[in-house]
Design a protein around this motif. Structure first.
Motif, mmCIF file in Angstrom:
data_model
loop_
_atom_site.group_PDB
_atom_site.id
_atom_site.type_symbol
_atom_site.label_atom_id
_atom_site.label_comp_id
_atom_site.label_asym_id
_atom_site.label_seq_id
_atom_site.Cartn_x
_atom_site.Cartn_y
_atom_site.Cartn_z
ATOM 1 N N ALA A 1 0.849 -1.200 0.070
ATOM 2 C CA ALA A 1 -0.072 -0.154 0.092
ATOM 3 C C ALA A 1 0.766 1.124 0.100
ATOM 4 O O ALA A 1 0.681 2.234 -0.471
ATOM 5 N N GLY A 2 1.764 1.371 0.701
ATOM 6 C CA GLY A 2 2.902 2.352 0.682
ATOM 7 C C GLY A 2 3.635 2.579 -0.565
ATOM 8 O O GLY A 2 3.727 3.956 -0.823
ATOM 9 N N LYS A 3 3.928 1.739 -1.048
ATOM 10 C CA LYS A 3 4.565 1.800 -2.354
ATOM 11 C C LYS A 3 3.745 2.100 -3.407
ATOM 12 O O LYS A 3 4.106 2.612 -4.542
ATOM 13 N N ALA A 4 2.551 1.647 -3.511
ATOM 14 C CA ALA A 4 1.559 1.913 -4.433
ATOM 15 C C ALA A 4 1.105 3.319 -4.509
ATOM 16 O O ALA A 4 0.772 3.907 -5.787
ATOM 17 N N SER A 5 1.057 3.905 -3.523
ATOM 18 C CA SER A 5 0.833 5.415 -3.595
ATOM 19 C C SER A 5 1.633 6.372 -2.769
ATOM 20 O O SER A 5 1.815 5.918 -1.495
ATOM 21 N N PRO A 6 2.433 7.013 -3.400
ATOM 22 C CA PRO A 6 3.360 8.049 -2.502
ATOM 23 C C PRO A 6 2.639 8.756 -1.520
ATOM 24 O O PRO A 6 3.197 9.070 -0.526
ATOM 25 N N GLN A 7 1.237 8.810 -1.379
ATOM 26 C CA GLN A 7 0.433 9.549 -0.811
ATOM 27 C C GLN A 7 0.579 8.767 0.614
ATOM 28 O O GLN A 7 0.276 9.621 1.753
ATOM 29 N N PHE A 8 0.216 7.614 0.573
ATOM 30 C CA PHE A 8 0.218 6.740 1.716
ATOM 31 C C PHE A 8 1.468 6.238 2.272
ATOM 32 O O PHE A 8 1.608 5.696 3.361
ATOM 33 N N ASP A 9 2.709 6.557 1.637
ATOM 34 C CA ASP A 9 4.043 6.059 1.965
ATOM 35 C C ASP A 9 4.599 6.444 3.334
ATOM 36 O O ASP A 9 4.539 7.676 3.609
ATOM 37 N N LEU A 10 4.778 5.439 4.129
ATOM 38 C CA LEU A 10 5.424 5.931 5.556
ATOM 39 C C LEU A 10 6.837 5.684 5.555
ATOM 40 O O LEU A 10 7.394 5.545 6.626
ATOM 41 N N GLY A 11 7.340 5.227 4.640
ATOM 42 C CA GLY A 11 8.845 4.640 4.460
ATOM 43 C C GLY A 11 8.937 3.039 4.704
ATOM 44 O O GLY A 11 7.664 2.847 5.220
ATOM 45 N N THR A 12 9.845 2.441 4.353
ATOM 46 C CA THR A 12 9.717 1.065 4.631
ATOM 47 C C THR A 12 9.538 0.370 6.050
ATOM 48 O O THR A 12 8.602 -0.386 6.233
ATOM 49 N N MET A 13 10.174 1.191 6.698
ATOM 50 C CA MET A 13 10.028 0.811 8.209
ATOM 51 C C MET A 13 8.657 1.208 8.781
ATOM 52 O O MET A 13 7.902 0.479 9.239
ATOM 53 N N GLY A 14 8.179 2.424 8.708
ATOM 54 C CA GLY A 14 6.888 2.774 8.799
ATOM 55 C C GLY A 14 5.816 1.813 8.150
ATOM 56 O O GLY A 14 4.791 1.542 8.937
ATOM 57 N N ASN A 15 5.856 1.637 6.693
ATOM 58 C CA ASN A 15 4.837 0.804 6.336
ATOM 59 C C ASN A 15 4.811 -0.736 6.881
ATOM 60 O O ASN A 15 3.814 -1.295 7.113
ATOM 61 N N THR A 16 6.197 -0.949 7.246
ATOM 62 C CA THR A 16 6.113 -2.642 7.846
ATOM 63 C C THR A 16 5.411 -2.658 9.063
ATOM 64 O O THR A 16 4.671 -3.597 9.425
ATOM 65 N N ILE A 17 5.901 -1.561 10.059
ATOM 66 C CA ILE A 17 5.112 -1.451 11.473
ATOM 67 C C ILE A 17 3.632 -1.550 11.324
ATOM 68 O O ILE A 17 2.767 -2.059 11.982
ATOM 69 N N ILE B 1 -4.492 4.435 6.163
ATOM 70 C CA ILE B 1 -5.368 5.554 7.027
ATOM 71 C C ILE B 1 -4.060 6.332 7.650
ATOM 72 O O ILE B 1 -4.203 7.553 7.711
ATOM 73 N N ILE B 2 -3.090 5.300 7.958
ATOM 74 C CA ILE B 2 -1.955 6.324 8.711
ATOM 75 C C ILE B 2 -1.282 7.397 7.995
ATOM 76 O O ILE B 2 -0.932 8.574 8.386
ATOM 77 N N GLY B 3 -1.008 6.892 6.618
ATOM 78 C CA GLY B 3 -0.351 7.726 5.667
ATOM 79 C C GLY B 3 -1.212 8.734 5.472
ATOM 80 O O GLY B 3 -0.737 9.980 5.214
ATOM 81 N N ALA B 4 -2.418 8.829 5.373
ATOM 82 C CA ALA B 4 -3.499 9.855 4.831
ATOM 83 C C ALA B 4 -3.433 10.841 6.031
ATOM 84 O O ALA B 4 -3.356 12.016 5.701
ATOM 85 N N LEU B 5 -3.337 10.334 7.360
ATOM 86 C CA LEU B 5 -3.303 11.387 8.395
ATOM 87 C C LEU B 5 -2.146 12.016 8.390
ATOM 88 O O LEU B 5 -2.143 13.271 8.801
ATOM 89 N N LYS B 6 -1.024 11.435 8.284
ATOM 90 C CA LYS B 6 0.236 12.005 8.270
ATOM 91 C C LYS B 6 0.173 13.094 7.062
ATOM 92 O O LYS B 6 0.942 14.146 7.464
ATOM 93 N N ASN B 7 0.037 12.933 5.931
ATOM 94 C CA ASN B 7 0.076 13.771 4.974
ATOM 95 C C ASN B 7 -1.098 14.841 5.261
ATOM 96 O O ASN B 7 -0.731 16.028 4.827
ATOM 97 N N ARG B 8 -2.181 14.649 5.695
ATOM 98 C CA ARG B 8 -3.248 15.672 5.890
ATOM 99 C C ARG B 8 -2.546 16.727 7.150
ATOM 100 O O ARG B 8 -2.621 17.859 6.826
ATOM 101 N N THR B 9 -1.627 16.240 8.048
ATOM 102 C CA THR B 9 -1.439 17.188 9.295
ATOM 103 C C THR B 9 0.030 17.883 8.689
ATOM 104 O O THR B 9 0.300 18.820 9.359
ATOM 105 N N ALA B 10 0.596 17.303 7.720
ATOM 106 C CA ALA B 10 1.837 17.950 7.219
ATOM 107 C C ALA B 10 1.670 19.195 6.261
ATOM 108 O O ALA B 10 0.661 19.657 5.663
#
Length: 94
Positions: free
Chosen positions: A18-34, A85-94
């Motif tokens: 999901a993180g790699k499919a959309s840069p909007q949701f990407d949390l980095g490899t470690m963030g995506n994994t966790i 969800i976390i990626g969208a929230l992260k990008n919304r607050t940034a």
């Protein structure tokens, strides 16, 4: 125990996908994994509560291919969903 491991692995893979499919949701490899691990573990456990035949099959030792596939799908979907969800929230607050 096998259910949890399958859910966690599938969740991690789903989160990274999901993180790699959309840069909007990407949390980095470690963030995506966790996020994927947590999402896969949580949704995987919820699915087993809703679908008791999977739990029964695992407890009796008759863990079938259908049960494994169910865990892979629910874990992967949970990981992807929580990562998005976390990626969208992260990008919304940034």
């Amino acid at each position: 125990m096998e259910q949890i491991i399958i859910n966690l692995i599938a969740g991690a893979l789903g989160g990274n996908a999901a993180g790699k499919a959309s840069p909007q949701f990407d949390l980095g490899t470690m963030g995506n994994t966790i996020a994927g691990l947590v999402g896969g573990g949580v949704l995987g456990q919820i699915v087993t509560l809703i679908w008791p035949s999977v739990v029964t099959a695992a407890q009796t030792g008759n863990f079938s291919i259908g049960g494994i596939i169910t865990n892979i799908i629910s874990g992967g979907a949970g990981g992807a969903l929580l990562t998005a969800i976390i990626g969208a929230l992260k990008n919304r607050t940034a």
